[in-house]
Each structure stands twice: as structure tokens, then as C-alpha cells.
Write a protein that holds these residues in place. Structure first.
Motif, PDB file in Angstrom:
ATOM      1  N   ARG A 109       0.754  -1.180   0.004  1.00 38.44           N
ATOM      2  CA  ARG A 109       0.103  -0.073  -0.023  1.00 38.44           C
ATOM      3  C   ARG A 109       0.931   1.291   0.046  1.00 38.44           C
ATOM      4  O   ARG A 109       0.429   2.167  -0.763  1.00 38.44           O
ATOM      5  CB  ARG A 109      -0.925   0.048   1.271  1.00 38.44           C
ATOM      6  CG  ARG A 109      -2.225  -0.988   1.130  1.00 38.44           C
ATOM      7  CD  ARG A 109      -3.028  -0.947   2.179  1.00 38.44           C
ATOM      8  NE  ARG A 109      -3.726   0.570   1.963  1.00 38.44           N
ATOM      9  CZ  ARG A 109      -3.649   1.223   2.883  1.00 38.44           C
ATOM     10  NH1 ARG A 109      -2.719   1.147   4.044  1.00 38.44           N
ATOM     11  NH2 ARG A 109      -4.027   2.562   3.044  1.00 38.44           N
ATOM     12  N   ASP A 148     -12.643   9.616  -3.663  1.00 35.31           N
ATOM     13  CA  ASP A 148     -12.424   8.260  -3.627  1.00 35.31           C
ATOM     14  C   ASP A 148     -12.399   7.671  -5.138  1.00 35.31           C
ATOM     15  O   ASP A 148     -12.152   6.571  -5.284  1.00 35.31           O
ATOM     16  CB  ASP A 148     -13.741   7.736  -2.806  1.00 35.31           C
ATOM     17  CG  ASP A 148     -13.602   7.854  -1.401  1.00 35.31           C
ATOM     18  OD1 ASP A 148     -12.712   7.859  -1.003  1.00 35.31           O
ATOM     19  OD2 ASP A 148     -14.522   7.977  -0.764  1.00 35.31           O
ATOM     20  N   TYR A 192      -5.734  -0.178  -4.933  1.00 39.32           N
ATOM     21  CA  TYR A 192      -5.410   0.426  -3.423  1.00 39.32           C
ATOM     22  C   TYR A 192      -6.424   0.325  -2.393  1.00 39.32           C
ATOM     23  O   TYR A 192      -6.327  -0.112  -1.410  1.00 39.32           O
ATOM     24  CB  TYR A 192      -4.861   1.966  -3.911  1.00 39.32           C
ATOM     25  CG  TYR A 192      -4.254   2.658  -2.508  1.00 39.32           C
ATOM     26  CD1 TYR A 192      -3.003   2.484  -2.042  1.00 39.32           C
ATOM     27  CD2 TYR A 192      -5.230   3.257  -2.059  1.00 39.32           C
ATOM     28  CE1 TYR A 192      -2.568   3.121  -0.911  1.00 39.32           C
ATOM     29  CE2 TYR A 192      -4.777   3.947  -0.651  1.00 39.32           C
ATOM     30  CZ  TYR A 192      -3.518   3.822  -0.148  1.00 39.32           C
ATOM     31  OH  TYR A 192      -2.991   4.429   0.704  1.00 39.32           O
ATOM     32  N   GLN A 193      -7.619   0.804  -3.118  1.00 38.81           N
ATOM     33  CA  GLN A 193      -8.838   0.704  -2.124  1.00 38.81           C
ATOM     34  C   GLN A 193      -9.030  -0.528  -1.464  1.00 38.81           C
ATOM     35  O   GLN A 193      -9.442  -0.855  -0.360  1.00 38.81           O
ATOM     36  CB  GLN A 193      -9.776   1.632  -2.575  1.00 38.81           C
ATOM     37  CG  GLN A 193      -9.618   2.851  -2.661  1.00 38.81           C
ATOM     38  CD  GLN A 193     -10.624   3.710  -3.689  1.00 38.81           C
ATOM     39  OE1 GLN A 193     -11.245   3.019  -4.537  1.00 38.81           O
ATOM     40  NE2 GLN A 193     -10.666   4.914  -3.600  1.00 38.81           N
ATOM     41  N   TRP A 194      -8.865  -1.642  -2.588  1.00 38.90           N
ATOM     42  CA  TRP A 194      -9.391  -2.902  -2.098  1.00 38.90           C
ATOM     43  C   TRP A 194      -8.277  -3.386  -1.224  1.00 38.90           C
ATOM     44  O   TRP A 194      -8.589  -3.972  -0.155  1.00 38.90           O
ATOM     45  CB  TRP A 194      -9.293  -3.800  -3.314  1.00 38.90           C
ATOM     46  CG  TRP A 194      -9.684  -5.365  -3.038  1.00 38.90           C
ATOM     47  CD1 TRP A 194     -10.731  -5.834  -2.538  1.00 38.90           C
ATOM     48  CD2 TRP A 194      -8.440  -6.457  -2.903  1.00 38.90           C
ATOM     49  NE1 TRP A 194     -10.296  -7.384  -2.374  1.00 38.90           N
ATOM     50  CE2 TRP A 194      -9.192  -7.518  -2.756  1.00 38.90           C
ATOM     51  CE3 TRP A 194      -7.163  -6.537  -3.312  1.00 38.90           C
ATOM     52  CZ2 TRP A 194      -8.572  -8.886  -2.413  1.00 38.90           C
ATOM     53  CZ3 TRP A 194      -6.523  -7.799  -3.252  1.00 38.90           C
ATOM     54  CH2 TRP A 194      -7.199  -8.744  -2.749  1.00 38.90           C
ATOM     55  N   THR A 197      -6.620  -1.936   0.986  1.00 42.45           N
ATOM     56  CA  THR A 197      -6.801  -1.155   2.258  1.00 42.45           C
ATOM     57  C   THR A 197      -7.792  -1.942   3.154  1.00 42.45           C
ATOM     58  O   THR A 197      -7.922  -2.087   4.372  1.00 42.45           O
ATOM     59  CB  THR A 197      -7.225   0.428   2.093  1.00 42.45           C
ATOM     60  OG1 THR A 197      -6.464   0.979   1.263  1.00 42.45           O
ATOM     61  CG2 THR A 197      -7.588   0.941   3.448  1.00 42.45           C
ATOM     62  N   TRP A 198      -8.862  -2.321   2.356  1.00 40.61           N
ATOM     63  CA  TRP A 198     -10.207  -2.973   2.845  1.00 40.61           C
ATOM     64  C   TRP A 198      -9.662  -4.504   3.455  1.00 40.61           C
ATOM     65  O   TRP A 198      -9.768  -4.860   4.381  1.00 40.61           O
ATOM     66  CB  TRP A 198     -11.204  -3.251   1.799  1.00 40.61           C
ATOM     67  CG  TRP A 198     -12.336  -4.088   2.624  1.00 40.61           C
ATOM     68  CD1 TRP A 198     -13.357  -3.650   3.519  1.00 40.61           C
ATOM     69  CD2 TRP A 198     -12.335  -5.415   2.191  1.00 40.61           C
ATOM     70  NE1 TRP A 198     -13.884  -4.812   3.747  1.00 40.61           N
ATOM     71  CE2 TRP A 198     -13.541  -5.911   2.982  1.00 40.61           C
ATOM     72  CE3 TRP A 198     -11.580  -6.407   1.509  1.00 40.61           C
ATOM     73  CZ2 TRP A 198     -13.759  -7.428   3.035  1.00 40.61           C
ATOM     74  CZ3 TRP A 198     -12.226  -7.760   1.388  1.00 40.61           C
ATOM     75  CH2 TRP A 198     -13.171  -8.035   2.218  1.00 40.61           C
TER      76      TRP A 198
END
Length: 187
Positions: free
Chosen positions: A141, A156, A171-173, A175-176
Motif C-alpha cells: 500500500r 474516492d 489500492y482501496q481494495w 486497504t479493505w
């Protein structure tokens, strides 16, 4: 993937083939970058005699790698400057500590590559392995966020014509996935 859960003292998740490929691909790229940096370490006779490895005294030129291997000293927060003594001390600190840092980072990357099935499937981790996954996901990340110029002001969703759009979703995935793993470890 539906998130990490805790079962019988382990943390468990089910990865699709595509999800596993993304994790393995990105972690593998980080491992390759770190290994290449380790190969740049100077070879000296004292190191060979004592077994104490030394690393480069200068930070990486690549900004992504520089984010993964930051300076061992801080600049003045107001001016961004430091004096020559700090720079010399930072070089000495980097030379002494970077090899160990590289070992740790490549070690957690190897752990992810060993425990994440190529074709997707169940991942079951001990607490220590989960800590390694967290460290490796954090490195991915950091690298991806640096490459995408992620900051607090980034929306977002990016406009259709922004080349970073697809990668921001990854990147957002990630993070999740990391947040889910933290929750499972902490529960």
C-alpha cells in the motif's frame, strides 16, 4: 473475498483466483524491488571478516523504494532542511540498519507468497503469519500509494480520463483487505 475471520486461533480468508493473483503479483514486485536494493550493498572485507553486513549509505533514488526505506533521521519539519552532520549520521545509520530492514521486508513478502495460493483458495494464518501479512500489505500500500500520489485530498473516485483510476481501486481494495485482517487479529 468476504473478509478475514477468526477460527480456532487462526485468521482465515478465501481468495478468488484474481484476488490471489493481485496480492501475489504486487507482493512479488515489492520483493523484487527490495532484493535488487539488497544486491546494491557494498562488498567490503571487514563485513566478510566480521559477518556484520553493511548497506548503502545513500537513500534509494526511486521514490517508491525511498518510501519503503525512508531516511533514518528527520528533517526540520518547518524548513525541510538538515545539517551536514545529520546527513553523515543518517548515512552511517542506513549502512548499519538497512540490510536487516531489507531482510524483514523480503521475509514477510516471501511469507505471503508461500501462504497465498496461486489459484486462489483458503488462506489460514497463525498470529505471527498474520503480522507478516499485515507488514507486507502495508509495504504494498505504501508503494502503490506513492506511485499514485495518494494523499488526504484525493477523491474516492478519479475522473474517467485519469490513468490512475484502475490502480486506485486496487489500492482501496488492499486497504479493505488490510483493515479486515487487523479486525480479525484484534478480535
Amino acid at each position: 473475498m468476504n473478509g478475514w475471520t477468526r477460527k480456532n486461533g487462526h485468521v482465515v480468508a478465501e481468495f478468488s483466483q484474481q484476488e490471489a493473483a493481485v496480492v501475489r503479483g504486487l507482493v512479488g514486485q515489492i520483493k523484487d524491488m527490495l532484493t535488487a536494493r539488497a544486491d546494491e550493498a557494498p562488498q567490503d572485507e571487514l563485513s566478510e571478516l566480521t559477518g556484520i553486513r553493511t548497506g548503502p549509505t545513500t537513500p534509494p533514488q526511486d521514490r517508491v523504494l525511498g518510501r519503503l526505506l525512508p531516511d533514518f533521521y528527520r528533517h526540520d519539519p518547518e524548513t525541510g532542511e538538515s545539517d551536514a552532520e545529520d546527513a553523515d549520521a543518517a548515512g552511517a545509520m542506513r549502512s548499519l540498519h538497512e540490510p536487516e530492514l531489507l531482510d524483514r521486508k523480503t521475509g514477510v513478502a516471501e511469507l505471503v507468497l508461500e501462504t497465498c495460493p496461486r489459484d486462489g483458495g483458503r488462506v489460514e494464518l497463525t498470529g505471527e503469519q498474520a503480522d507478516g501479512w499485515l507488514a507486507a500489505l502495508n509495504d504494498v500500500r505504501l508503494a502503490l500509494g506513492t506511485a499514485l500520489d495518494v494523499d488526504d485530498d484525493m477523491p474516492d473516485e478519479l475522473p474517467e480520463d485519469d490513468l490512475r483510476r484502475e490502480h486506485l481501486g486496487v489500492y482501496q481494495w488492499l486497504t479493505w483487505v488490510q483493515d479486515s485482517l487487523v479486525d480479525a487479529v484484534m478480535s
